[in-house]
Design an enzyme around this catalytic site. Structure first.
Site, PDB file in Angstrom:
ATOM      1  N   GLU A  74       0.916  -1.243   0.021  1.00  0.00           N
ATOM      2  CA  GLU A  74       0.026   0.022  -0.246  1.00  0.00           C
ATOM      3  C   GLU A  74       0.907   1.285   0.030  1.00  0.00           C
ATOM      4  O   GLU A  74       0.691   2.248  -0.744  1.00  0.00           O
ATOM      5  CB  GLU A  74      -0.828   0.137   1.264  1.00  0.00           C
ATOM      6  CG  GLU A  74      -1.605   1.297   1.451  1.00  0.00           C
ATOM      7  CD  GLU A  74      -1.583   1.381   3.151  1.00  0.00           C
ATOM      8  OE1 GLU A  74      -2.533   1.029   3.701  1.00  0.00           O
ATOM      9  OE2 GLU A  74      -0.742   2.289   3.555  1.00  0.00           O
ATOM     10  N   ASP A 131      -5.503  -3.778  -2.418  1.00  0.00           N
ATOM     11  CA  ASP A 131      -5.293  -2.248  -2.465  1.00  0.00           C
ATOM     12  C   ASP A 131      -3.988  -1.873  -3.029  1.00  0.00           C
ATOM     13  O   ASP A 131      -3.760  -0.903  -3.676  1.00  0.00           O
ATOM     14  CB  ASP A 131      -5.991  -1.715  -1.383  1.00  0.00           C
ATOM     15  CG  ASP A 131      -4.996  -1.606  -0.200  1.00  0.00           C
ATOM     16  OD1 ASP A 131      -4.256  -2.769   0.110  1.00  0.00           O
ATOM     17  OD2 ASP A 131      -4.981  -0.677   0.697  1.00  0.00           O
TER      18      ASP A 131
END
Lengths: 365, 690
Positions: A74, A131
């Site tokens: 991330e 993500d």
């Protein structure tokens, strides 16, 4: 991203719970709903420099200084996006090199999510965090266009295909985003599938769909919107970070995670704003909850409505200011205009918000 | 430092391509031929800028590495003969190049990449030297390969290796090892072996070569490791010494044979393990040799070795073996005392303690045991809920005249294992001794259909009762007094059971052989007994009409015994099966070990006789006649079997043959049975005669 400790302190009193009933389910196609961002050149170099010098090492590692100086996919993804926003090709190249050599090692082509300088091997959990994969693929795709770099384009396409192949789950007739390739799906845990709504980086979906059109990005994107509406239809009107969608029309907080609207979910409004998806009624409810006269940005128990922690770092309060700007044209308060980076996560949110405001709402800043 | 030939790159690459193609389908892999052939087909201009730069810096290590790398890439290239000619003046003029090589030299790859990107963003036409790009690609590929390998991402390892063939050189032996491991972990052990083979063929460093074989030991089957030993270099400046690998392979072979009684280790391997034992203080090889001796009929030597292993801190495993060896040597008192101290170390240690204690108690005649030994066994058996132990305490109590205690323990054993027939039998005997009709009747009602000897007890055969009365005199004897004649000898059958044919010979043999020995050791498990003891037990159990237990005992004797013992045990086993009418098993057992002439005939006759009877009972008359005829070729047919033959002919409608047989029987004096047969033949021939 996973559940990292996020720090903050308390500020405002809790006043009222959710006000409004669930909005009618909107089913926009993204041609309509996602407005593309330029990203490039939207971040003042001074602010980026403050961030870069504090959180990015020379070898391209983005350091989470609130979590034992580990790195994660991330953070590397945000680093790429912010470097692109600052038009800093040098740092972008470094961050990518770190990803490529240290994290892009999984057999399935996804990115290992956790890297700990104190551990051997340094990849301490080779699972991915979807993500992170999306942020990296999206940043590579944008940079490939901006800087005409075919290496980035090729890498973005490979990663987009790996995401489509390995992280799109199916339940009933719907396709959704698994938080990781392993451990979240139906059958992999008793309450599976479990999703994290803040993993839907909505603005990335049309871009990645262009790179890997053989996968159902549009359906996944739409499922994210639908699940968000479902998860915010209760009394408290806030989604938990981790949600079991075993019964899709009756989502519930996932077992083993606090039933909280927490550090993860704070990003949902940011992603909605960045994607230009401001029509969602839920954003108005959130704007009200977050407004200065009410409870403000906070970690909230989605079952009881109790506040666990009020978040006062400018990286969190600017989310509220951005919402007010987007919905009502309210300018960002003076006190939020100067960047004072301390911790990786709120500083990242701050710049992600600032970059978007700079591109879409310069009048507010 | 000796340089690698390019052969390994090409060869391993070829392997890699094949392997990747297997995984991913042909679409993604490059055709195998392109990479190897490209460098030689058109002589490219070799970029020596990096080499010159390193030389100008006096960096010998990197100069050598660069020469090796270039050689791997361009087989026909020869490095400049005089490195001193590579003066600083030859370094490229562009200052950024020097900066980039400096960063590269410091392993700051991300910064080199960043600086290239920076330069290109200001000057889109600028290109870094090809050599630098190649060097960066190689360093990055190596990092990715190592990281992927550290995280067990084996397919990534193979993909990176395939895309970066110049990594696969003797300069990067670690990379070759990792690629070999990736092949092994993706189910391609032959490719693993190929990588090791190329490495041993081409790479010179003796330390790395030995380490390669050590890696192979961990990943390849032993026979493939043994094949690799052929690459040992016995001459030259730095000869190999793979003796440690040979030692390990020998140790493994002995270890395998140690756990498999049917496998024998070679004298050479045993000697090698012996050397390993003497050259180290480790318990490992000692244990291997100890178990080998234990399982190959030499418990005395095993005992010594387990002792050595114990002295070398061999721990619970050594203690287990030590106790088992004592037990095999029938030094049960010592075994119990030793195993008692180790019982809590591991489940296996508890198990051997219980076995030893059970064997100790179950000896027949019962041993003279100190009260404290019995009283420390009891709580362990109780806490472990060990039915065999409870049964053994039952027999010990019974045989020392403590019937109430015996009754309780037999009952306990049945509680823990409901189908434990010996305990039920013991319980019935104890109840009988105590004149406890209620319990006796209950156990008989429950077991009479399942246990012949319990049914017989209920029937109250007189010889048995008289012997039981003999032992009642010791009813109140305490446990630690010397016990008298075992009551359990009552179970000896005076009457042969179902052996229909040749009963006299079958039964006579063991009695003749064993004379007065009538009692059997009460261990349930004959494993661990010395062969001769097992053989004795087998005959004893035959006498006690417990043929299936006898089979186990004979089996033990067959496994461990000398040729003579094996022959006798196989004979006993055949008789045991015959006793149970298990003709086929009897035949198999008889064939297990060659028998002497007389016995072979006896067994064959018995087996064929039973086979004929079984066939007749099942209505397979042709087979019955065939078996009888076969039997008649080796022994004269006796009257009862002649009748069977006659009735078989009758059933087949061969009345003339039947009549012939019945008349022959009639002549031997068995006129009644023969008459019945002749009448039947008449009836069949003249059915209307009324």
């Amino acid at each position: 991203m996973r559940n990292f400790a996020r720090r903050g302190s308390t500020l405002l009193p809790w006043l009222l719970a959710g006000l409004l009933a669930a909005a009618p389910a909107a089913t926009p196609s993204w041609g309509l709903a996602v407005q593309p961002l330029n990203v490039v050149g939207t971040l003042p170099s001074a602010e980026w420099e403050a961030y870069r010098s504090r959180f990015v090492e020379d070898n391209g590692r983005v350091v989470d200084n609130a979590n034992g100086n580990i790195s994660h996919s991330e953070g590397q993804g945000y680093g790429l996006l912010l470097a692109l926003a600052a038009n800093d090709r040098v740092t972008f190249e470094k961050i990518w090199t770190f990803i490529f050599t240290e994290l892009l090692i999984r057999d399935d082509g996804l990115v290992a999510w956790k890297w700990d300088p104190a551990a051997r091997p340094r990849v301490t959990d080779s699972n991915n965090a979807t993500d992170g994969d999306i942020l990296i693929a999206y940043a590579l795709a944008k940079a490939a266009t901006a800087w005409k770099e075919p290496r980035y384009a090729a890498a973005a396409q490979k990663l987009a295909r790996a995401i489509g192949k390995n992280t799109f789950g199916r339940i009933g007739g719907s396709v959704f985003l698994l938080p990781g390739a392993e451990g979240f799906n139906e059958g992999e845990r008793p309450d599976g599938p479990v999703v994290n709504l803040s993993y839907w980086v909505f603005e990335a979906f049309p871009v990645l769909a262009g790179l890997a059109p053989e996968y159902k990005w549009n359906s996944v994107w739409r499922e994210g919107v639908g699940l968000l509406q479902q998860a915010t239809s209760g009394r408290i009107r806030l989604p938990a970070d981790w949600i079991s969608i075993q019964r899709r029309m009756q989502t519930k907080p996932a077992d083993g995670f606090p039933p909280e609207f927490g550090y993860n979910s704070l990003r949902i409004p940011l992603y909605l704003l960045r994607a230009g998806m401001t029509d969602l009624e839920w954003l108005r409810a959130l704007r009200q909850r977050w407004s200065a006269g009410n409870e403000g940005v906070a970690v909230v128990n989605v079952v009881t409505g109790n506040i666990r922690e009020r978040l006062t770092d400018q990286g969190y309060t600017i989310l509220s200011a951005a919402l007010a700007c987007a919905l009502d044209g309210t300018p960002v308060p003076e006190g939020l205009k100067t960047f004072q980076p301390q911790l990786y996560y709120p500083s990242t949110l701050y710049l992600m918000t600032k970059s978007w405001l700079g591109e879409k709402h310069p009048q507010c800043v | 430092m000796r340089l690698t030939s390019s052969a390994i790159t090409i060869a391993v690459l070829g392997l890699g391509f094949t392997a990747i193609a297997q995984q991913q389908g042909p679409a993604e892999g490059q055709p195998p031929s392109t990479a190897p052939s490209a460098p030689s087909s058109n002589q490219p201009q070799v970029d020596e800028s990096a080499l010159r730069y390193f030389a100008s810096q006096g960096d010998t290590r990197r100069v050598n590495a660069e020469i090796a790398r270039l050689r791997a890439l361009y087989p026909n290239w020869t490095p400049p003969s005089d490195l001193s000619q590579l003066s600083a003046g030859a370094v490229a003029a562009d200052p950024i190049i020097e900066r980039l090589w400096n960063l590269y030299k410091e392993d700051r790859v991300a910064e080199v990449r960043a600086a290239i990107a920076e330069r290109q963003s200001s000057d889109p036409n600028w290109k870094p030297p090809d050599e630098l790009v190649t060097a960066l690609d190689t360093v990055e590929a190596r990092r990715r390969l190592v990281n992927a390998s550290d995280s067990g991402q084996w397919r990534t390892v193979l993909t990176v290796a395939t895309e970066n063939p110049n990594l696969l050189t003797c300069m990067n032996v670690d990379v070759l090892w990792r690629v070999a491991e990736a092949f092994a972990k993706t189910g391609q052990p032959d490719r693993t072996r190929d990588v090791y083979t190329y490495l041993l063929t081409n790479c010179a460093n003796p330390g790395e070569r030995l380490a390669t074989l050590q890696k192979a030991l961990a990943l390849l089957p032993d026979n493939q490791v043994a094949d690799l030993l052929q690459f040992e270099r016995k001459t030259g400046d730095e000869p190999d010494n793979f003796d440690s690998i040979r030692g390990e392979l020998a140790r493994r072979r002995v270890e395998r044979a140690a756990n498999d009684e049917t496998m024998t280790a070679s004298a050479e391997d045993l000697a090698t393990v012996d050397r390993l034992i003497r050259s180290s203080d480790e318990p490992g090889p000692v244990l291997v040799l100890a178990w080998y001796n234990y399982h190959h009929g030499n418990p005395a030597r095993a005992l010594e070795l387990f002792k050595t292993a114990l002295d070398r801190n061999g721990g619970g495993k050594a203690a287990e073996g030590y106790a088992m060896s004592l037990r095999a040597l029938e030094r049960l008192v010592e075994a119990e005392a030793f195993a008692y101290d180790w019982r809590d170390r591991a489940p296996a240690n508890m198990k051997i303690y219980l076995d030893v204690a059970t064997a100790l108690l179950a000896q027949d005649p019962p041993p003279r045991l100190e009260a404290r030994i019995v009283s420390r066994i009891v709580p362990v058996v109780a806490s472990q809920r060990f039915p065999d132990g409870a049964q053994a305490i039952g027999w010990y109590s019974y045989n020392t005249g403590q019937y109430q205690r015996a009754r309780e323990w037999f009952r306990q054993a049945l509680k823990w294992r409901a189908d434990d027939e010996p305990s039920a039998y013991g319980l019935a005997l104890s109840a009988q001794q105590l004149n406890d009709r209620a319990n006796f009747n209950a156990i008989v009602a429950q077991w009479r259909d399942r246990s012949e000897r319990i049914a017989d007890l209920a029937a109250g055969a007189t010889p048995r009762a008289s012997r039981q009365r003999v032992s009642q005199g010791q009813l109140l004897q305490p446990a630690d007094r010397e016990p008298q004649v075992s009551v359990r000898s009552v179970s000896v059958r005076t009457e042969a059971p179902r052996a229909f044919v040749e009963r006299s010979t079958v039964e006579a043999e063991p009695r003749l052989r064993r004379g007065g020995h009538r009692t059997c050791v009460m261990t349930r498990n004959s494993k661990g007994l010395a062969p001769d003891t097992a053989l004795t037990l087998g005959w004893c159990l035959m006498e006690a009409d417990r043929p299936m237990e006898a089979v186990d005992a004979f089996d033990q004797a067959i496994r461990r015994g000398s040729a003579r013992t094996r022959e006798e045990a196989a004979y006993g086993k055949s008789l045991a099966y015959l006793r149970k009418n298990l003709t086929a098993e009897a035949a198999v057992a008889a064939a297990q070990t060659p028998q002497t002439g007389g016995r072979r005939i006896e067994l064959s006759a018995s087996i064929l006789g039973q086979r004929a009877l079984a066939a007749y009972r099942d209505g397979r008359y042709v087979e019955a006649i065939l078996a009888l005829s076969e039997r008649a070729r080796i022994v004269p047919e006796q009257t009862d079997l002649m009748l069977i033959r006659g009735w078989s002919y009758y059933r087949l409608g061969r009345y003339d043959d039947a009549e012939k047989i019945f008349r022959a029987v009639q002549r031997t004096g068995s006129s009644k049975e023969a008459g019945v047969g002749l009448n039947a033949v008449m009836e069949a021939r003249y059915p209307t005669r009324q």
